[in-house]
Design a protein around this motif. Structure first.
Motif, mmCIF file in Angstrom:
data_model
loop_
_atom_site.group_PDB
_atom_site.id
_atom_site.type_symbol
_atom_site.label_atom_id
_atom_site.label_comp_id
_atom_site.label_asym_id
_atom_site.label_seq_id
_atom_site.Cartn_x
_atom_site.Cartn_y
_atom_site.Cartn_z
ATOM 1 N N VAL A 184 0.717 -1.221 -0.278
ATOM 2 C CA VAL A 184 0.107 0.086 0.146
ATOM 3 C C VAL A 184 0.693 1.314 0.079
ATOM 4 O O VAL A 184 0.422 2.134 -0.570
ATOM 5 C CB VAL A 184 -0.845 -0.087 1.270
ATOM 6 N N LEU A 185 1.845 1.233 0.790
ATOM 7 C CA LEU A 185 2.817 2.375 0.737
ATOM 8 C C LEU A 185 3.713 2.542 -0.451
ATOM 9 O O LEU A 185 4.195 3.203 -1.212
ATOM 10 C CB LEU A 185 3.904 2.444 1.887
ATOM 11 N N SER A 186 4.498 1.157 -0.936
ATOM 12 C CA SER A 186 5.275 1.076 -1.728
ATOM 13 C C SER A 186 6.344 2.234 -1.961
ATOM 14 O O SER A 186 6.609 2.816 -2.840
ATOM 15 C CB SER A 186 4.415 1.073 -3.283
ATOM 16 N N LYS A 187 6.927 2.216 -0.771
ATOM 17 C CA LYS A 187 8.083 3.348 -0.388
ATOM 18 C C LYS A 187 7.765 4.589 -0.801
ATOM 19 O O LYS A 187 8.687 5.530 -0.901
ATOM 20 C CB LYS A 187 9.194 2.729 -1.347
ATOM 21 N N ARG A 188 6.527 4.988 -0.881
ATOM 22 C CA ARG A 188 5.996 6.699 -1.094
ATOM 23 C C ARG A 188 5.670 7.023 0.315
ATOM 24 O O ARG A 188 5.878 8.287 0.389
ATOM 25 C CB ARG A 188 5.004 6.291 -1.923
ATOM 26 N N GLY A 189 5.321 6.355 1.078
ATOM 27 C CA GLY A 189 4.780 6.936 2.576
ATOM 28 C C GLY A 189 3.260 7.504 2.162
ATOM 29 O O GLY A 189 2.616 6.764 1.131
ATOM 30 N N VAL A 190 2.660 8.228 2.978
ATOM 31 C CA VAL A 190 1.196 8.853 2.980
ATOM 32 C C VAL A 190 1.320 10.326 2.918
ATOM 33 O O VAL A 190 1.860 10.984 3.699
ATOM 34 C CB VAL A 190 0.465 8.277 4.428
ATOM 35 N N ASP A 191 0.589 10.658 1.840
ATOM 36 C CA ASP A 191 0.404 12.006 1.700
ATOM 37 C C ASP A 191 -0.960 12.754 2.259
ATOM 38 O O ASP A 191 -1.922 11.723 2.146
ATOM 39 C CB ASP A 191 0.424 12.547 0.122
ATOM 40 N N PHE A 192 -1.083 13.740 2.696
ATOM 41 C CA PHE A 192 -1.908 14.183 3.650
ATOM 42 C C PHE A 192 -2.276 15.778 3.426
ATOM 43 O O PHE A 192 -1.244 16.486 3.288
ATOM 44 C CB PHE A 192 -1.678 13.975 5.122
ATOM 45 N N ILE A 193 -3.537 15.970 3.297
ATOM 46 C CA ILE A 193 -4.019 17.212 3.055
ATOM 47 C C ILE A 193 -5.283 17.646 4.005
ATOM 48 O O ILE A 193 -6.122 16.791 3.923
ATOM 49 C CB ILE A 193 -3.825 18.039 1.987
ATOM 50 N N ASP A 194 -5.293 18.785 4.455
ATOM 51 C CA ASP A 194 -6.581 19.500 5.199
ATOM 52 C C ASP A 194 -7.312 19.996 4.190
ATOM 53 O O ASP A 194 -7.088 21.080 3.580
ATOM 54 C CB ASP A 194 -6.187 20.174 6.411
ATOM 55 N N VAL A 195 -8.460 19.292 3.856
ATOM 56 C CA VAL A 195 -9.267 19.988 2.945
ATOM 57 C C VAL A 195 -10.898 20.699 3.328
ATOM 58 O O VAL A 195 -11.850 20.664 2.879
ATOM 59 C CB VAL A 195 -9.538 18.934 2.032
ATOM 60 N N THR A 196 -10.612 20.802 4.827
ATOM 61 C CA THR A 196 -11.969 21.029 5.319
ATOM 62 C C THR A 196 -12.575 22.284 4.909
ATOM 63 O O THR A 196 -13.628 22.553 4.641
ATOM 64 C CB THR A 196 -11.709 21.521 6.885
ATOM 65 N N LYS A 197 -11.680 23.436 4.697
ATOM 66 C CA LYS A 197 -12.149 24.814 4.099
ATOM 67 C C LYS A 197 -12.800 24.594 2.592
ATOM 68 O O LYS A 197 -13.780 25.239 2.210
ATOM 69 C CB LYS A 197 -11.130 25.779 4.117
ATOM 70 N N GLY A 198 -12.450 23.855 1.768
ATOM 71 C CA GLY A 198 -12.618 23.583 0.678
ATOM 72 C C GLY A 198 -13.850 22.825 0.210
ATOM 73 O O GLY A 198 -14.734 23.109 -0.715
ATOM 74 N N VAL A 199 -14.192 22.014 1.197
ATOM 75 C CA VAL A 199 -15.347 21.021 1.018
ATOM 76 C C VAL A 199 -16.691 21.733 1.392
ATOM 77 O O VAL A 199 -16.863 22.430 2.206
ATOM 78 C CB VAL A 199 -15.109 19.927 1.788
ATOM 79 N N THR A 200 -17.603 21.239 0.483
ATOM 80 C CA THR A 200 -19.042 22.160 0.718
ATOM 81 C C THR A 200 -19.554 20.874 0.911
ATOM 82 O O THR A 200 -19.387 19.574 0.874
ATOM 83 C CB THR A 200 -19.541 22.503 -0.788
ATOM 84 N N GLN A 201 -21.022 21.094 1.843
ATOM 85 C CA GLN A 201 -22.037 20.099 2.100
ATOM 86 C C GLN A 201 -23.122 20.536 1.572
ATOM 87 O O GLN A 201 -23.776 21.556 1.740
ATOM 88 C CB GLN A 201 -21.939 19.989 3.520
ATOM 89 N N ALA A 202 -24.014 19.618 0.866
ATOM 90 C CA ALA A 202 -25.366 19.628 0.428
ATOM 91 C C ALA A 202 -26.310 19.748 1.773
ATOM 92 O O ALA A 202 -26.041 19.116 2.605
ATOM 93 C CB ALA A 202 -25.712 18.595 -0.446
ATOM 94 N N PRO A 203 -27.247 20.787 1.477
ATOM 95 C CA PRO A 203 -28.234 20.996 2.786
ATOM 96 C C PRO A 203 -29.121 19.745 2.801
ATOM 97 O O PRO A 203 -28.961 18.804 2.054
ATOM 98 C CB PRO A 203 -29.073 22.184 2.337
ATOM 99 N N GLY A 204 -29.681 19.374 4.257
ATOM 100 C CA GLY A 204 -30.380 18.681 4.498
ATOM 101 C C GLY A 204 -29.729 17.220 4.898
ATOM 102 O O GLY A 204 -30.326 16.346 4.831
ATOM 103 N N GLY A 205 -28.297 17.033 5.212
ATOM 104 C CA GLY A 205 -27.779 15.800 5.440
ATOM 105 C C GLY A 205 -28.036 15.450 6.779
ATOM 106 O O GLY A 205 -28.663 16.266 7.750
ATOM 107 N N ALA A 206 -27.813 14.216 7.213
ATOM 108 C CA ALA A 206 -28.101 13.543 8.280
ATOM 109 C C ALA A 206 -27.114 14.141 9.342
ATOM 110 O O ALA A 206 -27.625 13.607 10.581
ATOM 111 C CB ALA A 206 -27.983 12.059 8.125
ATOM 112 N N ALA A 207 -26.065 14.491 8.855
ATOM 113 C CA ALA A 207 -25.233 15.223 9.939
ATOM 114 C C ALA A 207 -24.185 16.085 9.408
ATOM 115 O O ALA A 207 -24.448 16.612 8.231
ATOM 116 C CB ALA A 207 -24.098 14.055 10.514
ATOM 117 N N ALA A 208 -23.600 17.086 10.233
ATOM 118 C CA ALA A 208 -22.942 18.095 9.803
ATOM 119 C C ALA A 208 -21.266 18.048 9.771
ATOM 120 O O ALA A 208 -20.766 17.454 10.691
ATOM 121 C CB ALA A 208 -23.110 19.634 10.722
ATOM 122 N N LYS A 209 -20.774 18.317 8.678
ATOM 123 C CA LYS A 209 -19.159 18.113 8.625
ATOM 124 C C LYS A 209 -18.289 19.018 9.519
ATOM 125 O O LYS A 209 -18.916 20.285 9.567
ATOM 126 C CB LYS A 209 -18.773 18.186 7.339
#
Length: 307
Positions: A184-209
């Motif tokens: 799964v890593l294949s000598k690459r490691g894990v890349d990570f980003i925080d995308v909270t600000k850019g992610v949108t949520q459709a109204p009427g969801g069962a929970a809030a992000k």
């Protein structure tokens, strides 16, 4: 009807919608076809067909259909109902067709032979639909049975491959050693980003992000979403997930994990969706849709990107 797949692909291309024909990455190879055979007596069971908002479902018949004889319950909840050719019927549900809803579609045939009509129950799913339905009133040709056997063999081989993958992962050690042993890593490691600000949520969801993080390894991507309880909603647990790109291509979801039910009085709960993705796979944006066991309560996040 053995040329039906080619015919319906041409029909959809001419429609100019750019819709996905399959639920896995968009491709005409291995297009899943469901075949329904009608009988001329009253014992004909009503077939249920899965449909999903924004995705095309196409019926192709071996007899000419009367355009005036097409009846669709809740027509206002479909953005497209197109009897473009005498033996083709295409429909696309809108977002007003909610998961779990059931509506009847009835078509009448022009030649007056039995059966004179066919009825289907369209069942809404938040993300999955049956793309192509072939409906037979007459005796099927040998070619259609051969094609069905070919598709069954392909699906069986895919199941064998998936089973082998699951067995290999189960036999692998836990933790970092497991990630290394399964490549799964294949000598690459894990890349990570925080995308909270850019992610949108459709109204009427069962929970809030609350927070959204995206990860990528050599062969996998993952989205971690922290969800908060909203309003008077009942406890909610994700049972399935879909990651779909702009061109309706989908990533193959491998697993969905949730730390606990999103419930009144509880802290935020984490949902992790893991999917297959080659290193050259697009970064997004993707739409992430989560649904519960009965498919009625969903959470939809847009503009999800990966490192």
């Amino acid at each position: 009807m053995h040329h039906s797949v080619s015919a319906v692909l041409l029909f959809l291309l001419l429609a100019g919608e750019g819709v996905a024909l399959a639920q896995s990455p968009a491709s005409t190879v291995g297009l899943s076809v469901r075949r329904i055979e009608l009988v001329s007596d009253d014992a004909q069971p009503v077939a249920e067909v899965a449909v999903s908002p924004g995705l095309s479902t196409v019926f192709i018949f071996d007899s000419e259909v009367s355009r005036e004889g097409v009846t669709l319950e809740g027509r206002e909840r479909f953005s497209v109902l197109d009897a473009g050719l005498s033996t083709l019927l295409r429909l696309v549900p809108s977002e007003r067709f909610n998961a779990g809803d059931r509506l009847k579609l009835t078509v009448r045939f022009q030649d007056g032979a039995a059966p004179a009509s066919a009825t289907f129950v369209l069942v809404a799913h938040p993300a999955r639909s049956e793309a192509l339905i072939e409906v037979y009133r007459r005796k099927r040709s040998v070619e259609t049975y051969q094609e069905e056997v070919r598709q069954a063999r392909i699906e069986a081989e895919q199941c064998r491959e998936e089973n082998a993958r699951l067995r290999a992962e189960r036999s692998a050690p836990d933790g970092l050693t497991g990630l290394i042993s399964t490549d799964v890593l294949s000598k690459r490691g894990v890349d990570f980003i925080d995308v909270t600000k850019g992610v949108t949520q459709a109204p009427g969801g069962a929970a809030a992000k609350y927070a959204v993080y995206a990860y990528r390894t050599a062969s996998r991507v993952a989205v971690e979403v922290t969800l908060l309880h909203v309003g008077d909603a009942q406890p909610w647990t994700a049972a399935g997930a879909m990651l779909r790109g702009k061109a309706n291509e989908e990533l193959k979801v491998l697993q969905v994990w949730q730390s606990g039910p999103v419930a009144p009085g509880a802290d935020g709960q984490r949902v992790v969706v893991e999917a297959e993705a080659a290193s050259e796979a697009p970064q997004g944006p993707f739409t992430l849709k989560l649904w519960d066991a009965d498919g009625r309560r969903t959470v939809t996040l847009g503009n999800v990107t990966f490192p």
